[in-house]
Design an enzyme around this catalytic site. Sequence first.
Site, mmCIF file in Angstrom:
data_model
loop_
_atom_site.group_PDB
_atom_site.id
_atom_site.type_symbol
_atom_site.label_atom_id
_atom_site.label_comp_id
_atom_site.label_asym_id
_atom_site.label_seq_id
_atom_site.Cartn_x
_atom_site.Cartn_y
_atom_site.Cartn_z
ATOM 1 N N PHE A 94 42.313 -32.311 26.233
ATOM 2 C CA PHE A 94 42.275 -32.927 26.396
ATOM 3 C C PHE A 94 42.891 -33.069 24.964
ATOM 4 O O PHE A 94 43.592 -33.558 23.818
ATOM 5 C CB PHE A 94 41.357 -34.252 25.861
ATOM 6 C CG PHE A 94 40.073 -33.572 24.950
ATOM 7 C CD1 PHE A 94 39.674 -32.445 25.447
ATOM 8 C CD2 PHE A 94 39.921 -33.976 23.438
ATOM 9 C CE1 PHE A 94 38.224 -31.899 24.149
ATOM 10 C CE2 PHE A 94 39.715 -33.102 22.184
ATOM 11 C CZ PHE A 94 38.383 -33.066 23.059
ATOM 12 N N LYS A 95 43.177 -31.585 24.760
ATOM 13 C CA LYS A 95 43.068 -31.412 23.259
ATOM 14 C C LYS A 95 45.091 -30.833 22.454
ATOM 15 O O LYS A 95 45.472 -31.197 21.967
ATOM 16 C CB LYS A 95 42.597 -29.640 22.375
ATOM 17 C CG LYS A 95 41.224 -29.606 22.492
ATOM 18 C CD LYS A 95 40.756 -28.728 22.145
ATOM 19 C CE LYS A 95 39.348 -28.387 22.057
ATOM 20 N NZ LYS A 95 38.525 -28.794 22.842
ATOM 21 N N ASP A 96 45.699 -31.306 23.813
ATOM 22 C CA ASP A 96 46.917 -30.961 24.008
ATOM 23 C C ASP A 96 47.874 -32.248 23.475
ATOM 24 O O ASP A 96 48.817 -32.302 22.756
ATOM 25 C CB ASP A 96 47.697 -31.165 25.216
ATOM 26 C CG ASP A 96 47.706 -30.253 26.138
ATOM 27 O OD1 ASP A 96 47.854 -29.380 25.815
ATOM 28 O OD2 ASP A 96 47.416 -30.094 27.196
#
Length: 435
Positions: free
Chosen positions: A106-108
């Site tokens: 999710f850090k993308d």
Amino acid sequence: MKYRSTAGKSPDVSLEEAVVKGLAPDRGLYMPERIGRMPDGFFDRLPGMALPEIAAEVAATLFGEDIDAESLDTIAKDTLNFPIPLVKVKEGRYSLELFHGPTLAFKDVGARFMARLLGYFNRGNNGRMVNVLVATSGDTGSAVANGFLGVDGVRVFVLYPKGKVSPIQESQFTTLGRNITALEIDGTFDDCQALVKQAFLDKELNGMMMLTSANSINVARFLPQMFYYFHAWGQAVAAGADPENIVVCVPSGNFGNITAGLIAKRMGLPIKRFIAANNANDIFYEYLKTGEYNPRHSVQTIANAMDVGDPSNFARVLDLYGHSHDAIAAEISGCTYTDGEIAATLSATLRETGYQLDPHGAVAYRALEEQLRPGETGIFLETAHPAKFKETVEGITGEEIAIPERLAAFMAGEKRSVPLPADYEAFRQCLKESL
Ligand SMILES: *Cc1c(COP(=O)(O)O)cnc(C)c1O
């Protein structure tokens, strides 16, 4: 719109300043001074909307005063050029799969948005070069490096501890080249973090080059995460869930992800309540039970991206609820699970439903199983692809996990890194030589 510090002892700043500074000078975290509500009609349309459209409309409410509409639309749509599907695991239980981006986590989302925003702020400043320093124990470095790859006017230095990140993780930031430099530090993650901190405090160095951080305290990384909460709710309602009875469970470490969800609720998103799921690092769970916040050293678990002993975004949670423990506990419940419980959930879920969790998603899934009430629909955030934790997951289930093509492509690339001792002078010299 202005951004204010949660510590309340430094001046309000513009969005650009908040993004470039990261942390406020009084060591507080920046918050938007106002949280606008989405118009009511938006929620009627939401179940039929595509993610890039949702992102563009929410971004307009958040950042519309600071960025022209067309650029913001491009930034939002460009950030979310991959799907975030809501997948049914069983009746009333859904997984929000946040792992379809370039580095499968999710850090993308936050990293890509921040990169594009910095690119936008750099547009008129011919020749301005922003240097992003990021210390990583694995996942942050890959998301930031990939998010910033090829962005004009930005250079990224990823500091990572030699021999202490997995080969899959290492390949995701050492094979990129271009404006990404990987610094392989002969030391620990704490050494890497200390080097970065010292660089930010080094007045002479800061006079020579513009330095910024890209960790989860940055408003440009944490706020865009709210886009997918809107999308999750929309997809659940489209699948027939009761719109007023949706509960979201977030596997939490530094609490940036869940804080974005809490702000989405403030913007009008009718999420009934949240569950903050913890591994053995249960400082927040303890706070909910006792009202006392006692940060301590983290302990290592199999859901290691949540091994945080002093969650940096806790200050934002307190701020959002006016420091009221009652108000926080009314909207968020907690839980804490041991490695044994996480592993048992991971294998039981695979056996009973066929759904392959990763260790972080498993923490959240178990919390839904234990805490959901009749009539409620539960959504948990599946924050990373299980293949990122291949050895751990295969060791638990005994079943092989196929490595997705995107991940395999990184591993085929040629590793390039600059070896450095854990020594500030050497690091400083290396930064200066890049000028
Ligand atoms: C970073 C991370 C988390 C924790 O998110 P926070 O925003 O720090 O609470 C959970 N799962 C995975 C896979 C992560 O990489």
